[in-house]
Design a protein around this motif. Structure first.
Motif, PDB file in Angstrom:
ATOM      1  N   LEU A  88       0.805  -1.235   0.000  1.00  0.00           N
ATOM      2  CA  LEU A  88       0.000   0.000   0.000  1.00  0.00           C
ATOM      3  C   LEU A  88       0.834   1.280   0.000  1.00  0.00           C
ATOM      4  CD1 LEU A  88      -2.808  -0.925   2.574  1.00  0.00           C
ATOM      5  CD2 LEU A  88      -3.022  -0.771   0.092  1.00  0.00           C
ATOM      6  N   SER A  89       2.133   1.161   0.230  1.00  0.00           N
ATOM      7  CA  SER A  89       2.965   2.349   0.403  1.00  0.00           C
ATOM      8  C   SER A  89       2.884   3.323  -0.771  1.00  0.00           C
ATOM      9  CB  SER A  89       4.424   1.934   0.632  1.00  0.00           C
ATOM     10  OG  SER A  89       4.917   1.200  -0.485  1.00  0.00           O
ATOM     11  N   GLU A  94       1.095  10.246  -0.398  1.00  0.00           N
ATOM     12  CA  GLU A  94       0.680  11.643  -0.493  1.00  0.00           C
ATOM     13  C   GLU A  94       0.118  12.186   0.814  1.00  0.00           C
ATOM     14  OE1 GLU A  94      -3.615  11.671  -2.461  1.00  0.00           O
ATOM     15  OE2 GLU A  94      -2.305  10.177  -3.395  1.00  0.00           O
ATOM     16  N   TYR A  95      -0.192  11.296   1.755  1.00  0.00           N
ATOM     17  CA  TYR A  95      -0.807  11.724   3.009  1.00  0.00           C
ATOM     18  C   TYR A  95       0.255  12.116   4.032  1.00  0.00           C
ATOM     19  CZ  TYR A  95      -4.820   9.471   0.851  1.00  0.00           C
ATOM     20  OH  TYR A  95      -5.809   9.107  -0.026  1.00  0.00           O
ATOM     21  N   THR A  99      -1.408  10.817   9.452  1.00  0.00           N
ATOM     22  CA  THR A  99      -2.444  10.020   8.782  1.00  0.00           C
ATOM     23  C   THR A  99      -1.914   8.652   8.416  1.00  0.00           C
ATOM     24  OG1 THR A  99      -3.486  12.006   7.859  1.00  0.00           O
ATOM     25  CG2 THR A  99      -4.001   9.915   6.807  1.00  0.00           C
ATOM     26  N   ARG A 100      -0.691   8.591   7.902  1.00  0.00           N
ATOM     27  CA  ARG A 100      -0.107   7.299   7.532  1.00  0.00           C
ATOM     28  C   ARG A 100       0.148   6.436   8.761  1.00  0.00           C
ATOM     29  NH1 ARG A 100       5.009   8.553   4.417  1.00  0.00           N
ATOM     30  NH2 ARG A 100       4.726  10.675   5.158  1.00  0.00           N
ATOM     31  N   LYS A 123      -8.454   6.998  -6.091  1.00  0.00           N
ATOM     32  CA  LYS A 123      -9.521   7.990  -6.162  1.00  0.00           C
ATOM     33  C   LYS A 123      -9.291   9.080  -5.125  1.00  0.00           C
ATOM     34  CE  LYS A 123     -13.021   4.594  -7.572  1.00  0.00           C
ATOM     35  NZ  LYS A 123     -14.301   3.944  -7.177  1.00  0.00           N
ATOM     36  N   PRO A 124      -9.721  10.316  -5.384  1.00  0.00           N
ATOM     37  CA  PRO A 124      -9.586  11.389  -4.385  1.00  0.00           C
ATOM     38  C   PRO A 124     -10.367  11.045  -3.116  1.00  0.00           C
ATOM     39  CG  PRO A 124     -10.108  12.287  -6.558  1.00  0.00           C
ATOM     40  CD  PRO A 124     -10.280  10.801  -6.663  1.00  0.00           C
ATOM     41  N   GLY A 125      -9.751  11.276  -1.961  1.00  0.00           N
ATOM     42  CA  GLY A 125     -10.429  11.041  -0.699  1.00  0.00           C
ATOM     43  C   GLY A 125     -10.557   9.580  -0.315  1.00  0.00           C
TER      44      GLY A 125
END
Length: 255
Positions: A88-89, A94-95, A99-100, A123-125
């Protein structure tokens, strides 16, 4: 959009919540039999949040095993999460770091299975989808542990009832539809066979080895597929070039 993603995340994790509830219930019950209080058992599930590691650790605690051995054993069992994180990295870089870190804390087998497809779509969000699934599963896990600590401790042999199979069945139902490509099929088959052959290893080490071997097999298959595609493309390119060379004399004669 945010609300829809949250709802979708909760919907995606719900089947695994149903399967995980009895397993966490058993963990809560066994933790009381191992000498924990209801508060300690609940706080333990809130912070550790790892079913197989908790179950193995409970067995070691009951055997009066040294703390360093318990810590090392649970660490090895949870090494498979490194593979999930690596997968998933690319889609979470971008977060922000907080959050990560939060997403990493909740990256269990079930959360990964329910969210990896959505995360890879970029996807955004999409992090709201992940966080909703993560917190939904976390709340379910903690509540089930609490109920097990309060009620399940009345059944000293609850672990023998086979209630934990519900989580296995739900997990299989989530994972199987995602095994579509040749690489995934090879990785799944190799990991399954390896896990069965090494099921006798202590502390569930067979699962860790099976995961590593399965990933490596899938990686090698992926390299083989890329090499095959490159060879096909090169062959097509050579054929097109040969056809062009063969057509040049004909064109020259016609002129």
């Amino acid at each position: 959009m945010k609300k829809q993603l949250i709802q979708a995340g909760l919907k995606a994790i719900f089947p695994l919540c149903v399967g995980a509830f009895p397993f966490s219930f058993i963990v809560g019950a066994i933790s009381i039999n191992a000498g924990m209080s209801v508060l300690q058992s609940t706080l333990w599930s809130m912070t550790v949040f790892a079913g197989s590691a908790q179950m193995v650790a409970l067995g070691l605690v009951q055997s009066s095993t040294e703390l360093i051995v318990i810590a090392l054993t649970t660490f090895v069992i949870n090494l498979r999460h490194v593979l999930y994180s690596a997968s998933l990295s690319e889609y979470v870089k971008e977060y922000s770091m907080p959050t990560r870190a939060l997403m990493a804390y909740g990256l269990t087998d079930e959360v990964y299975a329910a969210t990896v497809g959505e995360m890879k779509q970029e996807k955004p969000g999409r992090h709201w989808f992940y966080l909703a699934a993560m917190f939904g599963f976390w709340i379910n896990w903690v509540v089930a542990d609490f109920c097990g600590a309060v009620i399940g401790s009345s059944f000293p042999h609850i672990a023998d009832y086979g209630l934990d199979f519900a989580m296995v069945a739900a997990f299989i139902a989530i994972v199987i539809p995602q095994v579509k490509s040749r690489e995934c099929i090879v990785a799944a088959v190799v990991a399954t066979v390896t896990g069965i052959l090494l099921s006798g290893l202590p502390f569930s080490l067979g699962l860790v080895v099976a995961a590593i071997v399965g990933v490596y097999a899938g990686y090698r298959m992926d390299l083989s597929t890329e090499r095959m595609e490159s060879e096909i493309k090169e062959k097509v390119r050579q054929e097109i070039k040969q056809e062009q060379n063969d057509s040049q004399p004909i064109n020259a004669i016609a002129e």
